[in-house]
Design a protein around this motif. Structure first.
Motif, PDB file in Angstrom:
ATOM      1  N   ARG A 144     -46.189 -54.963  -9.222  1.00 12.61           N
ATOM      2  CA  ARG A 144     -47.245 -56.003  -8.900  1.00 12.61           C
ATOM      3  C   ARG A 144     -48.083 -55.845 -10.314  1.00 12.61           C
ATOM      4  O   ARG A 144     -48.791 -55.074 -10.550  1.00 12.61           O
ATOM      5  N   VAL A 145     -48.449 -57.125 -10.632  1.00 12.50           N
ATOM      6  CA  VAL A 145     -49.546 -57.000 -11.802  1.00 12.50           C
ATOM      7  C   VAL A 145     -50.429 -58.132 -11.478  1.00 12.50           C
ATOM      8  O   VAL A 145     -50.029 -59.121 -10.618  1.00 12.50           O
ATOM      9  N   GLU A 196     -52.646 -61.817 -12.265  1.00 14.78           N
ATOM     10  CA  GLU A 196     -51.848 -62.944 -12.517  1.00 14.78           C
ATOM     11  C   GLU A 196     -52.025 -63.280 -14.230  1.00 14.78           C
ATOM     12  O   GLU A 196     -51.039 -63.629 -14.740  1.00 14.78           O
ATOM     13  N   ALA A 197     -53.175 -62.679 -14.833  1.00 15.83           N
ATOM     14  CA  ALA A 197     -53.285 -62.807 -16.105  1.00 15.83           C
ATOM     15  C   ALA A 197     -51.904 -61.993 -16.930  1.00 15.83           C
ATOM     16  O   ALA A 197     -51.594 -62.415 -18.057  1.00 15.83           O
ATOM     17  N   THR A 198     -51.808 -60.949 -16.468  1.00 19.98           N
ATOM     18  CA  THR A 198     -50.694 -60.103 -17.089  1.00 19.98           C
ATOM     19  C   THR A 198     -49.404 -60.768 -16.952  1.00 19.98           C
ATOM     20  O   THR A 198     -48.691 -60.734 -17.801  1.00 19.98           O
ATOM     21  N   ALA A 199     -49.075 -61.059 -15.717  1.00 23.45           N
ATOM     22  CA  ALA A 199     -47.812 -61.798 -15.334  1.00 23.45           C
ATOM     23  C   ALA A 199     -47.662 -62.987 -16.383  1.00 23.45           C
ATOM     24  O   ALA A 199     -46.579 -63.415 -16.951  1.00 23.45           O
ATOM     25  N   GLU A 200     -48.661 -63.873 -16.617  1.00 19.95           N
ATOM     26  CA  GLU A 200     -48.524 -65.133 -17.506  1.00 19.95           C
ATOM     27  C   GLU A 200     -48.468 -64.616 -18.837  1.00 19.95           C
ATOM     28  O   GLU A 200     -47.669 -65.495 -19.422  1.00 19.95           O
ATOM     29  N   ALA A 201     -48.991 -63.409 -19.410  1.00 16.88           N
ATOM     30  CA  ALA A 201     -48.908 -63.165 -20.763  1.00 16.88           C
ATOM     31  C   ALA A 201     -47.560 -62.748 -20.692  1.00 16.88           C
ATOM     32  O   ALA A 201     -46.795 -63.137 -21.912  1.00 16.88           O
ATOM     33  N   ALA A 202     -46.933 -62.217 -19.882  1.00 18.38           N
ATOM     34  CA  ALA A 202     -45.485 -61.973 -20.072  1.00 18.38           C
ATOM     35  C   ALA A 202     -44.564 -62.957 -20.141  1.00 18.38           C
ATOM     36  O   ALA A 202     -43.686 -62.999 -20.865  1.00 18.38           O
ATOM     37  N   ARG A 203     -44.691 -63.992 -19.208  1.00 17.37           N
ATOM     38  CA  ARG A 203     -44.037 -65.132 -19.350  1.00 17.37           C
ATOM     39  C   ARG A 203     -44.122 -65.611 -20.598  1.00 17.37           C
ATOM     40  O   ARG A 203     -43.100 -66.184 -21.161  1.00 17.37           O
ATOM     41  N   GLU A 204     -45.265 -65.862 -21.192  1.00 18.89           N
ATOM     42  CA  GLU A 204     -45.371 -66.385 -22.437  1.00 18.89           C
ATOM     43  C   GLU A 204     -44.669 -65.761 -23.355  1.00 18.89           C
ATOM     44  O   GLU A 204     -43.995 -66.336 -24.296  1.00 18.89           O
ATOM     45  N   ARG A 205     -44.970 -64.508 -23.608  1.00 16.28           N
ATOM     46  CA  ARG A 205     -44.144 -63.636 -24.535  1.00 16.28           C
ATOM     47  C   ARG A 205     -42.773 -63.682 -24.582  1.00 16.28           C
ATOM     48  O   ARG A 205     -42.044 -63.844 -25.592  1.00 16.28           O
ATOM     49  N   ALA A 206     -42.098 -63.716 -23.320  1.00 18.12           N
ATOM     50  CA  ALA A 206     -40.672 -63.974 -23.079  1.00 18.12           C
ATOM     51  C   ALA A 206     -40.364 -65.141 -23.573  1.00 18.12           C
ATOM     52  O   ALA A 206     -39.341 -65.244 -24.179  1.00 18.12           O
ATOM     53  N   LEU A 207     -40.937 -66.479 -23.189  1.00 17.07           N
ATOM     54  CA  LEU A 207     -40.890 -67.705 -23.779  1.00 17.07           C
ATOM     55  C   LEU A 207     -40.557 -67.933 -25.209  1.00 17.07           C
ATOM     56  O   LEU A 207     -39.862 -68.346 -25.757  1.00 17.07           O
ATOM     57  N   GLN A 208     -41.711 -67.238 -25.853  1.00 14.96           N
ATOM     58  CA  GLN A 208     -41.987 -67.060 -27.251  1.00 14.96           C
ATOM     59  C   GLN A 208     -40.726 -66.395 -27.894  1.00 14.96           C
ATOM     60  O   GLN A 208     -40.274 -66.859 -28.982  1.00 14.96           O
TER      61      GLN A 208
END
Length: 91
Positions: free
Chosen positions: A9-10, A12-24
């Motif tokens: 559990r993290v 929402e900001a951390t989850a979004e940052a992780a999603r963005e970095r994985a996508l990048q």
């Protein structure tokens, strides 16, 4: 290798940052997190090796005096008799 599922559990900001970095990076979220953990584990090991090296450099003279070793780690003139390696507990 078998995979184990982890639930974390993290915020929402951390989850979004992780999603963005994985996508990048063009990798899945699973792969991204796996790479972060492996990198962190490697850095810990490297930090230990660097700290041990610094310790040995700092106390090199003390070890040489105690065990009769020259600067290259070879037996020096002060190595105890019967102990050419200058190591404790050997004769």
């Amino acid at each position: 290798m078998a995979k184990t599922q982890l639930n974390v559990r993290v915020d929402e900001a951390t989850a979004e940052a992780a999603r963005e970095r994985a996508l990048q990076r063009g990798v899945s979220m699973n792969r991204y997190i796996e790479e972060l953990v492996l990198k962190d584990a490697g850095e810990v090991g490297q930090t230990f090796v660097e700290a041990a090296s610094d310790f040995m450099k700092q106390y090199e003279r003390v070890f040489a005096e105690e065990f009769g070793l020259d600067a290259d780690g070879a037996p020096g003139p002060t190595a105890p008799a019967g102990n050419p390696e200058g190591l404790p507990g050997t004769t």
